[in-house]
Design a protein around this motif. Structure first.
Motif, PDB file in Angstrom:
ATOM      1  N   SER A 166       0.871  -1.171   0.000  1.00 12.60           N
ATOM      2  CA  SER A 166       0.000   0.000   0.000  1.00 12.60           C
ATOM      3  C   SER A 166       0.902   1.213   0.000  1.00 12.60           C
TER       4      SER A 166
ATOM      5  N   THR B  97      -4.043   1.006  -2.985  1.00 11.52           N
ATOM      6  CA  THR B  97      -4.191  -0.198  -2.161  1.00 11.52           C
ATOM      7  C   THR B  97      -4.648  -1.371  -3.009  1.00 11.52           C
TER       8      THR B  97
ATOM      9  N   LEU C   9       0.298  16.833   8.340  1.00 13.54           N
ATOM     10  CA  LEU C   9       0.308  16.085   7.088  1.00 13.54           C
ATOM     11  C   LEU C   9      -1.110  15.858   6.592  1.00 13.54           C
TER      12      LEU C   9
ATOM     13  N   ASP D 245       2.426  -3.356   9.184  1.00 11.45           N
ATOM     14  CA  ASP D 245       1.380  -2.333   9.161  1.00 11.45           C
ATOM     15  C   ASP D 245       1.870  -0.974   9.623  1.00 11.45           C
ATOM     16  N   LYS D 246       3.175  -0.791   9.730  1.00 12.64           N
ATOM     17  CA  LYS D 246       3.694   0.525  10.081  1.00 12.64           C
ATOM     18  C   LYS D 246       3.986   1.309   8.814  1.00 12.64           C
ATOM     19  N   LEU D 247       3.863   2.621   8.910  1.00 12.89           N
ATOM     20  CA  LEU D 247       4.160   3.483   7.771  1.00 12.89           C
ATOM     21  C   LEU D 247       5.656   3.770   7.720  1.00 12.89           C
TER      22      LEU D 247
ATOM     23  N   PHE E  66       1.228   5.640  -0.368  1.00 15.98           N
ATOM     24  CA  PHE E  66       0.542   6.891  -0.085  1.00 15.98           C
ATOM     25  C   PHE E  66       1.433   8.067  -0.477  1.00 15.98           C
TER      26      PHE E  66
ATOM     27  N   ARG F  26       3.347   1.259   3.281  1.00 12.47           N
ATOM     28  CA  ARG F  26       2.892   0.566   4.481  1.00 12.47           C
ATOM     29  C   ARG F  26       3.612  -0.765   4.543  1.00 12.47           C
TER      30      ARG F  26
ATOM     31  N   PHE G 212       8.247   6.247   5.868  1.00  8.51           N
ATOM     32  CA  PHE G 212       8.249   7.509   5.153  1.00  8.51           C
ATOM     33  C   PHE G 212       9.511   7.675   4.322  1.00  8.51           C
ATOM     34  N   GLY G 213       9.336   8.271   3.141  1.00  6.36           N
ATOM     35  CA  GLY G 213      10.483   8.734   2.390  1.00  6.36           C
ATOM     36  C   GLY G 213      11.042   9.990   3.023  1.00  6.36           C
ATOM     37  N   THR G 214      12.153  10.450   2.484  1.00  5.70           N
ATOM     38  CA  THR G 214      12.841  11.598   3.072  1.00  5.70           C
ATOM     39  C   THR G 214      12.221  12.924   2.677  1.00  5.70           C
TER      40      THR G 214
ATOM     41  N   PHE H  80       5.635  13.774   0.891  1.00  4.77           N
ATOM     42  CA  PHE H  80       6.205  12.531   1.396  1.00  4.77           C
ATOM     43  C   PHE H  80       5.547  11.333   0.711  1.00  4.77           C
TER      44      PHE H  80
ATOM     45  N   LEU I 144      -3.369  13.782   3.637  1.00  2.00           N
ATOM     46  CA  LEU I 144      -3.339  12.690   2.666  1.00  2.00           C
ATOM     47  C   LEU I 144      -3.733  13.222   1.297  1.00  2.00           C
TER      48      LEU I 144
ATOM     49  N   TYR J 257       1.590  12.024   0.994  1.00  2.00           N
ATOM     50  CA  TYR J 257       1.108  13.036   1.929  1.00  2.00           C
ATOM     51  C   TYR J 257       1.776  14.358   1.580  1.00  2.00           C
TER      52      TYR J 257
ATOM     53  N   LYS K  51      -3.910   7.512  -2.200  1.00  3.72           N
ATOM     54  CA  LYS K  51      -3.371   6.227  -1.764  1.00  3.72           C
ATOM     55  C   LYS K  51      -3.620   5.161  -2.808  1.00  3.72           C
TER      56      LYS K  51
END
Lengths: 112, 116
Positions: free
Chosen positions: A32, A51, A44, A98-100, A34, A94, A102-104, A90, A46, A36, A49
């Motif tokens: 998944s 999925t 942030l 199930d944790k997000l 996303f 996922r 993030f890109g830099t 960003f 959204l 942001y 997304k």
């Protein structure tokens, strides 16, 4: 393990020209994904997304992104930049826990 | 999506003191999270706030430094203890409602902390 790479730390465009913010991901299964946006001194929001439904995802404010499994990419585009699009963007994957992740971030500047 | 508020929105604190940040949601949600965004950096997950039990902390974050409470399904607090200038960051809470959307987290506006 999952990871996400935003290929550009800064992108500058003129108002009215197209926007392309690049993101590549790494995942051992169908992820998944996303996008942001973070405006200055804001939280942030959204944008859109993916999925595992349609590969071309439409978001708010005219943004869209295309999931390309063969290229492991999820680039964000907009046909015509507006001054109000200036912000930090960003790309997020996922993870299998199930944790997000993030890109830099990519800072988008829009010049008049 | 849920409406999320955080208090305070910003603060300037002296080193050695503690600050408690509140996160309030306008509806019951399954999951609540706390993130840190250091200056010019991306977001790092601090912990998952579990309702009625101890929070689940990520590697590099400990309960003594970042105690978290979640007394019900709409509210959580994060305390930044014994602060140092390195704690200057934006702290954001996020929520996820597994009953409504299993995939998406929504973020609060953040708390901007400066430690002198």
């Amino acid at each position: 393990a999952q990871s996400v790479t935003q290929l550009d730390s800064h992108v500058s465009v003129s108002e009215g020209t197209p926007v392309l913010l690049r993101c590549n991901y790494s995942s051992s299964y169908s992820p998944s994904l996303f996008w942001y946006v973070q405006h200055p001194n804001k939280g942030l929001q959204l944008l859109l997304k993916y999925t595992s439904a349609a590969t071309l995802v439409k978001g708010i404010n005219g943004f869209e992104a295309e999931f390309k499994k063969s290229e492991t990419s999820f680039h964000l585009t907009k046909p015509s930049a507006h001054m109000s699009d200036a912000a930090e963007y960003f790309c997020v994957v996922r993870g299998n826990t199930d944790k997000l992740i993030f890109g830099t971030g990519t800072r988008l500047q829009v010049f008049p | 999506s849920a409406v999320i508020s955080q208090k305070p929105s910003r603060d300037i604190c002296q080193r050695g003191t503690s600050l408690t940040i509140q996160c309030q949601v306008d509806s019951q949600v399954t999951m609540m999270f706390w993130y840190r965004q250091q200056p010019g950096q991306s977001l790092t997950l601090i912990a998952t706030a579990n309702q009625g039990s101890e929070a689940t902390y990520e590697s590099g974050f400990v309960i003594d430094k970042f105690p978290i409470s979640r007394p019900n399904l709409t509210f959580s607090t994060l305390t930044v203890s014994n602060m140092s200038p390195e704690d200057s960051s934006i702290y954001l809470c996020s929520v996820e409602d597994l009953a409504e959307d299993q995939e998406t987290q929504y973020f609060g506006p953040g708390t901007r902390l400066l430690v002198l």
